[in-house]
Design an enzyme around this catalytic site. Structure first.
Site, PDB file in Angstrom:
ATOM      1  N   SER A  65       3.628  78.471 -11.961  1.00  0.00           N
ATOM      2  CA  SER A  65       3.123  77.600 -10.887  1.00  0.00           C
ATOM      3  C   SER A  65       4.100  77.338  -9.750  1.00  0.00           C
ATOM      4  O   SER A  65       3.729  76.726  -8.753  1.00  0.00           O
ATOM      5  CB  SER A  65       2.683  76.262 -11.467  1.00  0.00           C
ATOM      6  N   LYS A  68       2.892  78.416  -6.451  1.00  0.00           N
ATOM      7  CA  LYS A  68       1.945  77.603  -5.663  1.00  0.00           C
ATOM      8  C   LYS A  68       2.598  77.020  -4.407  1.00  0.00           C
ATOM      9  O   LYS A  68       1.926  76.761  -3.412  1.00  0.00           O
ATOM     10  CB  LYS A  68       1.342  76.498  -6.544  1.00  0.00           C
ATOM     11  N   TYR A 190      -4.395  85.408  -8.006  1.00  0.00           N
ATOM     12  CA  TYR A 190      -3.755  84.198  -8.534  1.00  0.00           C
ATOM     13  C   TYR A 190      -2.892  84.521  -9.765  1.00  0.00           C
ATOM     14  O   TYR A 190      -1.746  84.069  -9.876  1.00  0.00           O
ATOM     15  CB  TYR A 190      -4.836  83.162  -8.882  1.00  0.00           C
ATOM     16  N   TYR A 242       2.841  68.347 -12.251  1.00  0.00           N
ATOM     17  CA  TYR A 242       1.651  68.061 -13.051  1.00  0.00           C
ATOM     18  C   TYR A 242       1.403  66.556 -13.029  1.00  0.00           C
ATOM     19  O   TYR A 242       1.617  65.913 -12.009  1.00  0.00           O
ATOM     20  CB  TYR A 242       1.800  68.635 -14.476  1.00  0.00           C
ATOM     21  N   VAL A 260       4.964  76.660 -15.947  1.00  0.00           N
ATOM     22  CA  VAL A 260       4.966  76.703 -17.411  1.00  0.00           C
ATOM     23  C   VAL A 260       5.843  77.823 -17.994  1.00  0.00           C
ATOM     24  O   VAL A 260       6.009  77.918 -19.203  1.00  0.00           O
ATOM     25  CB  VAL A 260       3.539  76.778 -18.019  1.00  0.00           C
TER      26      VAL A 260
HETATM   27  N1  GLU Z   1      -0.788  80.869 -14.689  1.00  0.00           N
HETATM   28  C1  GLU Z   1      -0.833  79.552 -15.250  1.00  0.00           C
HETATM   29  C2  GLU Z   1      -2.258  79.088 -15.343  1.00  0.00           C
HETATM   30  O1  GLU Z   1      -3.013  79.329 -14.464  1.00  0.00           O
HETATM   31  C3  GLU Z   1      -0.017  78.649 -14.369  1.00  0.00           C
HETATM   32  C4  GLU Z   1       0.237  77.385 -15.047  1.00  0.00           C
HETATM   33  C5  GLU Z   1       1.435  76.656 -14.554  1.00  0.00           C
HETATM   34  O2  GLU Z   1       2.562  77.159 -14.443  1.00  0.00           O
HETATM   35  O3  GLU Z   1       1.214  75.477 -14.288  1.00  0.00           O
HETATM   36  O4  GLU Z   1      -2.674  78.496 -16.300  1.00  0.00           O
END
Ligand code: GLU
Length: 306
Positions: A65, A68, A190, A242, A260
């Site tokens: 993530s 992002k 994604y 988060y 994650v």
């Molecule tokens: N590729 C992970 C998902 O979409 C990213 C999660 C993350 O790092 O928050 O679940």
């Protein structure tokens, strides 16, 4: 007074490196399970060109993530405030892959750092580019100054294979008219963003333009306006961890983003970018040692944004 970052980071690394076992490596993406839970790296890059790294900081890991932040930056740079019609900018207080919130909010994700929000941003990038995967990769190579970073095809395939929840989020948004491209195309892009492999040094360096009012320090290229760089940092501060963004702000006091894969990036405006990698996660999905490292870093250096 010139702070000795190396000494401070080395002390923190030494102190924490035996404190494994208090978290769990992400296992809902099977390919992430293979990582050694005892990996621990820290890298710091300053705007003056100083690069400091300790432990496993040169080893590429799955940025997940953290991607992002960069996809948001790319879409914001190109489309400006029109992106806020597709995605909100409030902290979510819910799990990063929550479906329930999206339903309440009629397909407009709460912010760009929860999965639904990043999927909507990915849809914007997919509409913009003929080869969006290559475009993202080229951008990340440019900001990290590392032309050899790569997508991990195995992680991308594993996410694809187990990506039912992300597929549900895109389908739900599409039913509300908030996804323009084919669902599979958006998901494929994604998953690749998340499956990019980079080291702590790559990521600390890639964060520098957020610490530099939107300008890439190496060549002076402006990637974001001053105002948009500020706004992006603000979203990192309020939404980057988060539903533990409040706890991170409280303990660390820096804008940042976690993934994650166990990575956490953060910046100190006007000074530096920093990245920590330790794959054991707390129940909220943030790296246990990553948070601890950054907390000790801002406490011992006495610098944060406050
Ligand atoms: N590729 C992970 C998902 O979409 C990213 C999660 C993350 O790092 O928050 O679940």
């Amino acid at each position: 007074l010139q702070l000795n970052y190396f000494q401070i980071l080395r002390e923190i690394h030494d102190e924490l490196q035996n404190q494994f076992g208090h978290g769990k490596v992400a296992d809902y993406i099977p390919a992430l399970r293979r990582v050694d839970p005892r990996k621990f790296g820290i890298a710091l890059c300053t705007l003056d060109g100083e690069v400091i790294h300790i432990g496993d900081a040169l080893e590429p890991f799955s940025i997940q993530s953290i991607s992002k932040v960069f996809t948001l930056s790319m879409a914001f740079a190109k489309h400006g405030d029109s992106i806020w019609r597709r995605v909100g900018k409030e902290p979510s207080g819910n799990a990063f892959n929550s479906l329930v919130q999206l339903e309440h909010e009629r397909g407009i994700p709460r912010n760009p750092f929860i999965n639904a929000g990043a999927l909507a941003i990915t849809d914007i990038l997919v509409s913009d580019q003929e080869n969006p995967k290559q475009f993202f990769l080229d951008f990340m190579r440019k900001v990290s100054l590392n032309p050899s970073i790569q997508y991990d095809a195995e992680v991308a395939a594993s996410e694809q294979e187990h990506g039912y929840r992300n597929a549900a989020l895109v389908n739900f948004m599409k039913s509300h008219g908030n996804i323009q491209n084919a669902v599979d195309l958006v998901l494929d892009n994604y998953f690749h963003h998340c499956a990019l492999s980079m080291s702590c040094v790559d990521l600390a360096r890639a964060m520098l333009y957020f610490a530099n009012h939107g300008i890439l320090p190496v060549n002076g290229e402006r990637l974001l306006t001053v105002s948009r760089a500020k706004r992006l940092n603000s979203i990192m501060m309020t939404c980057g961890f988060y539903d533990q963004a409040g706890e991170f702000a409280f303990r660390v006091g820096l804008p940042g983003k976690s993934g994650v894969g166990g990575g956490i990036v953060a910046i100190i405006p006007g000074k530096l970018g920093i990245c920590v990698w330790s794959p054991e996660l707390n129940p909220k999905g943030n790296s246990v040692l990553g948070m601890k490292t950054l907390e000790l870093f801002t406490t011992r250096t006495g610098i944060s944004i406050f």
